[in-house]
Design an enzyme around this catalytic site. Sequence first.
Site, PDB file in Angstrom:
ATOM      1  CG  ASP A  22      -1.817   1.205   1.325  1.00 10.98           C
ATOM      2  OD1 ASP A  22      -2.401   1.567   0.282  1.00 10.98           O
ATOM      3  OD2 ASP A  22      -1.962   1.805   2.408  1.00 10.98           O
ATOM      4  CB  SER A  23       0.232   4.800  -0.492  1.00 11.25           C
ATOM      5  OG  SER A  23      -0.904   4.895   0.348  1.00 11.25           O
ATOM      6  CB  CYS A  85      -3.167   0.359  -2.410  1.00 11.53           C
ATOM      7  SG  CYS A  85      -3.272   2.050  -3.012  1.00 11.53           S
ATOM      8  CD  GLU A 164      -0.004   6.768   6.022  1.00  9.41           C
ATOM      9  OE1 GLU A 164       1.133   6.732   6.517  1.00  9.41           O
ATOM     10  OE2 GLU A 164      -0.555   5.746   5.556  1.00  9.41           O
ATOM     11  CB  CYS A 196      -9.394   4.559   0.717  1.00 15.47           C
ATOM     12  SG  CYS A 196      -7.739   4.979   1.321  1.00 15.47           S
ATOM     13  CG  HIS A 198      -4.994   4.858   4.481  1.00 16.23           C
ATOM     14  ND1 HIS A 198      -4.468   4.381   3.313  1.00 16.23           N
ATOM     15  CD2 HIS A 198      -3.956   5.400   5.167  1.00 16.23           C
ATOM     16  CE1 HIS A 198      -3.158   4.623   3.289  1.00 16.23           C
ATOM     17  NE2 HIS A 198      -2.829   5.238   4.408  1.00 16.23           N
TER      18      HIS A 198
END
Length: 282
Positions: A22-23, A85, A164, A196, A198
Amino acid sequence: MELPEQGAALGGAMRAPIGVFDSGIGGLTVAAALRRMLPLEDILYIGDTARVPYGGKSASTIERYGREISGMLLAEGAKMIVVACNTASALAVPRLQQSLEVPVIGVIQPGAAAAVEATRNGHVGVIATRATVQSGAYEREIHRLNPEIRVSAQACPLLVPLIEEGWMNDPVTRLVIERYLGGLLELGIDTLVLGCTHYPLLRESLGAFVGEGIALVDSAQNCAMRVDAELKSRGMASSGSDSGSLRVTLTDPSAAFLDVAQEALGLEVGEVRVRPVQMLSE
Ligand code: DGL
């Protein structure tokens, strides 16, 4: 960097790790589902923290990032790539599936399947990054499964940086959620796809805002089921009796990474390394 020899990864098969990326920390929501469902598998996770967020970047940049991070996972012997992701799944998975010999599994199809199963009134909301929304990947996949379902999508670009930062239950995050989701709720959706990886980390704040009448769905569980089925059908599932491990590589140090992994997801992370991205020579 050239893409590494992939035959070795296929031949080494069963004890080789599953590569997940993932990012940033979002894909850990998928890694957590993989750990629960496939406790014998080793997981090698790359969070591309040097380049997070992906969601505001162009399609060609995201596609290149996907190839570069997959290359790093293959160089470490990954037997499969799980693109944890949505942004990279929407924009990089088709090319990765064509070009790599190992199986590549993304999160859009599992998320779309969860939404189609959950909706009762046939109106699904999708929240995702700008790049995922612009790609139309969720609409396409949901309509492939059921063309009658209405899909309303909303980009939420500020949510990933807040997550994040570890601000899951912060008043600022709640305000941002209200601003993004207010309009979507007025449209009468009964299901909201957390499009997403996240966003499941905000499940509590999102759930409190949308209320009990709206089902929140994400890709993690369905994605882990697909990985399980794919490994078994190819005879690549780990056959050992030792429990697997989760090793993490970040492309830049991240202060919140371990806290989120341990506190929000209860994940035991074996080893965290920092390695710069291995750029592909075009
Ligand atoms: N977790 C990602 C996704 O599922 C990436 C978000 C981002 O980096 O913008 O889309």
